[in-house]
Design a protein around this motif. Structure first.
Motif, PDB file in Angstrom:
ATOM      1  N   GLN A   1      -0.231  11.271  -0.559  1.00  0.00           N
ATOM      2  CA  GLN A   1      -0.910  11.927   0.555  1.00  0.00           C
ATOM      3  C   GLN A   1      -0.333  13.316   0.802  1.00  0.00           C
ATOM      4  O   GLN A   1       0.846  13.564   0.556  1.00  0.00           O
ATOM      5  CB  GLN A   1      -0.777  11.102   1.848  1.00  0.00           C
TER       6      GLN A   1
ATOM      7  N   LEU B   1       0.841  -1.192   0.000  1.00  0.00           N
ATOM      8  CA  LEU B   1       0.000   0.000   0.000  1.00  0.00           C
ATOM      9  C   LEU B   1       0.878   1.243   0.000  1.00  0.00           C
ATOM     10  O   LEU B   1       1.381   1.663   1.040  1.00  0.00           O
ATOM     11  CB  LEU B   1      -0.942   0.036   1.211  1.00  0.00           C
ATOM     12  N   THR B   2       1.063   1.816  -1.185  1.00  0.00           N
ATOM     13  CA  THR B   2       1.761   3.089  -1.325  1.00  0.00           C
ATOM     14  C   THR B   2       0.803   4.056  -1.987  1.00  0.00           C
ATOM     15  O   THR B   2       0.285   3.792  -3.073  1.00  0.00           O
ATOM     16  CB  THR B   2       3.026   2.946  -2.182  1.00  0.00           C
ATOM     17  N   THR B   3       0.533   5.171  -1.322  1.00  0.00           N
ATOM     18  CA  THR B   3      -0.424   6.145  -1.827  1.00  0.00           C
ATOM     19  C   THR B   3       0.162   7.547  -1.798  1.00  0.00           C
ATOM     20  O   THR B   3       1.136   7.813  -1.088  1.00  0.00           O
ATOM     21  CB  THR B   3      -1.715   6.137  -0.993  1.00  0.00           C
TER      22      THR B   3
ATOM     23  N   SER C   1      -8.946  12.176   4.990  1.00  0.00           N
ATOM     24  CA  SER C   1      -7.772  11.453   4.477  1.00  0.00           C
ATOM     25  C   SER C   1      -6.492  12.203   4.829  1.00  0.00           C
ATOM     26  O   SER C   1      -6.407  12.828   5.854  1.00  0.00           O
ATOM     27  CB  SER C   1      -7.910  11.204   2.972  1.00  0.00           C
TER      28      SER C   1
ATOM     29  N   LYS D   1     -12.430   5.942  -3.686  1.00  0.00           N
ATOM     30  CA  LYS D   1     -11.859   5.938  -5.040  1.00  0.00           C
ATOM     31  C   LYS D   1     -11.667   7.355  -5.566  1.00  0.00           C
ATOM     32  O   LYS D   1     -12.061   7.688  -6.685  1.00  0.00           O
ATOM     33  CB  LYS D   1     -12.737   5.118  -5.994  1.00  0.00           C
TER      34      LYS D   1
ATOM     35  N   ARG E   1      -6.389   5.219  -5.900  1.00  0.00           N
ATOM     36  CA  ARG E   1      -5.911   3.871  -5.546  1.00  0.00           C
ATOM     37  C   ARG E   1      -4.452   3.900  -5.126  1.00  0.00           C
ATOM     38  O   ARG E   1      -3.768   4.924  -5.224  1.00  0.00           O
ATOM     39  CB  ARG E   1      -6.068   2.941  -6.759  1.00  0.00           C
ATOM     40  N   GLY E   2      -3.997   2.728  -4.653  1.00  0.00           N
ATOM     41  CA  GLY E   2      -2.576   2.581  -4.364  1.00  0.00           C
ATOM     42  C   GLY E   2      -1.777   2.445  -5.645  1.00  0.00           C
ATOM     43  O   GLY E   2      -2.321   2.110  -6.707  1.00  0.00           O
TER      44      GLY E   2
ATOM     45  N   SER F   1      -4.593  14.092  -1.751  1.00  0.00           N
ATOM     46  CA  SER F   1      -4.572  12.857  -0.961  1.00  0.00           C
ATOM     47  C   SER F   1      -5.453  11.773  -1.566  1.00  0.00           C
ATOM     48  O   SER F   1      -6.527  12.043  -2.098  1.00  0.00           O
ATOM     49  CB  SER F   1      -5.038  13.133   0.473  1.00  0.00           C
ATOM     50  N   THR F   2      -4.990  10.543  -1.420  1.00  0.00           N
ATOM     51  CA  THR F   2      -5.724   9.372  -1.890  1.00  0.00           C
ATOM     52  C   THR F   2      -6.689   8.895  -0.817  1.00  0.00           C
ATOM     53  O   THR F   2      -6.301   8.704   0.342  1.00  0.00           O
ATOM     54  CB  THR F   2      -4.751   8.224  -2.217  1.00  0.00           C
TER      55      THR F   2
ATOM     56  N   ILE G   1      -8.867   5.677  -0.718  1.00  0.00           N
ATOM     57  CA  ILE G   1      -9.135   4.451  -1.475  1.00  0.00           C
ATOM     58  C   ILE G   1     -10.587   4.007  -1.360  1.00  0.00           C
ATOM     59  O   ILE G   1     -11.198   3.603  -2.360  1.00  0.00           O
ATOM     60  CB  ILE G   1      -8.180   3.330  -1.027  1.00  0.00           C
TER      61      ILE G   1
ATOM     62  N   GLY H   1      -5.300  11.417  -5.282  1.00  0.00           N
ATOM     63  CA  GLY H   1      -4.069  10.716  -5.621  1.00  0.00           C
ATOM     64  C   GLY H   1      -4.043  10.328  -7.079  1.00  0.00           C
ATOM     65  O   GLY H   1      -4.401  11.114  -7.968  1.00  0.00           O
TER      66      GLY H   1
END
Length: 331
Positions: A15, A11-13, A30, A138, A145-146, A132-133, A135, A141
């Motif tokens: 942010q 999990l890399t997002t 988030s 949806k 998603r990641g 920022s993501t 998830i 980012g």
């Protein structure tokens, strides 16, 4: 140009500080789980304080620079390497086109989340003032998603060189900042502490709890003694702050975090103070947590002290005084 992702990790997002001012419309804030690590990354790079970074959970990504830029890693130490050379956390490095960053040692020995910041930030669309993501929604980012193999991220305003590059580092003891496998989180009691029995409050403030595998960016679920309510555990839904500690029917506390819901209908026994939220972000499954009640004034003092310490550290690599010193006429 920017970076090409070879492996995204579990999990890399993307942010930043999150979406401020939209919870009343039902949107999760988030943003980075470890706001201190986000701030430090942008401070070391002379970025805007809300510049977007990568947040890696448990295992870091592998990526290649497609154009030169400076970068830094903060938060947990994942033993990142640049072209095979192990990097230090809280140290700015310059990378050239074709340089590869990877995390060869796998899982970290301590800490759960690392942050990778790039000079000038990442160029992604703003949504409600944030990149920022989120998830679950949806949104934000990169496509909400990641990151995954083949993704490309562009730099917003890259700077291949920065003044005083060799001075852009901060020496820190991880455990002094984040604690070890056993930590004490300082909290402000309320807003519904009167919904719990005196015995329940005593248990909460005296007994250890452990982080369970069911924890995520939405909340850290804890296991330990059941905290009894005086009556029902449900209330009329109200707003949820970062670090609010909700106690549902089963009596086990949940620390609500960056991807928390906008409102909640369970009693909240306390809220983790701002300076201790990074400790929650860096907890691993099985870590022990204890709680200590403090006053609002104490929490505010500690927050100001942390801000002053980071600003003082930044003077070592800045070429000019900070905004406040310039405003006050300091030379």
């Amino acid at each position: 140009m920017g970076i090409l992702i070879q492996r995204g990790g579990p999990l890399t997002t993307v942010q930043d500080r999150g979406r401020v001012g939209y919870q009343n419309l039902g949107f999760s804030a988030s943003g980075a789980m470890d706001r201190r690590a986000l701030r430090l990354a942008n401070l070391l790079l002379d970025n805007d304080e809300n510049a977007a970074v990568l947040e890696a959970t448990m295992v870091g990504p592998q990526f290649t620079f497609e154009s030169p830029n400076c970068f830094v890693l903060t938060g947990a130490d994942f033993s990142a390497a640049l072209n095979g050379r192990i990097l230090r956390t809280n140290q700015v490095y310059a990378a050239g086109a074709g340089d590869v960053v990877e995390f060869p040692k796998g899982f970290p020995s301590r800490g759960a989340r690392a942050y990778i910041g790039f000079a000038g930030g990442l160029d992604l669309p703003l949504l409600m003032g944030s990149r920022s993501t989120y998830i679950k929604g949806k949104m934000g980012g990169l496509e909400g998603r990641g990151l995954k193999t083949g993704d490309r991220l562009e730099f917003l305003a890259p700077r291949p060189q920065l003044p005083n590059l060799e001075k852009r580092h901060l020496e820190e003891d991880f455990e002094a900042v984040y604690g070890g496998r056993q930590v004490t989180l300082r909290v402000i009691l309320g807003p519904q502490e009167d919904c719990f029995t005196p015995e329940g409050l005593e248990l909460f403030l005296s007994q250890p709890y452990r982080v369970t595998p069911n924890s995520d960016r939405m909340g850290s679920r804890l296991d330990g003694p059941v905290i009894p309510h005086k009556g029902r555990s449900d209330i009329i839904s109200d707003g949820i702050a970062f670090g609010a500690i909700q106690v549902p029917n089963e009596g086990k506390p949940i620390i609500l975090l960056a991807d928390r819901q906008s409102t909640g209908g369970y009693t909240k026994i306390a809220n983790v103070i701002t300076v201790d939220l990074p400790k929650v972000a860096q907890r691993m499954v099985g870590d022990e947590i204890r709680f200590e009640a403090v006053s609002v004034n104490q929490a505010q003092q500690w927050l100001c002290q942390e801000a002053d310490a980071l600003e003082a550290a930044a003077e070592a690599w800045r070429q000019k005084p900070s905004f406040w010193k310039r405003l006050l006429g300091a030379k």
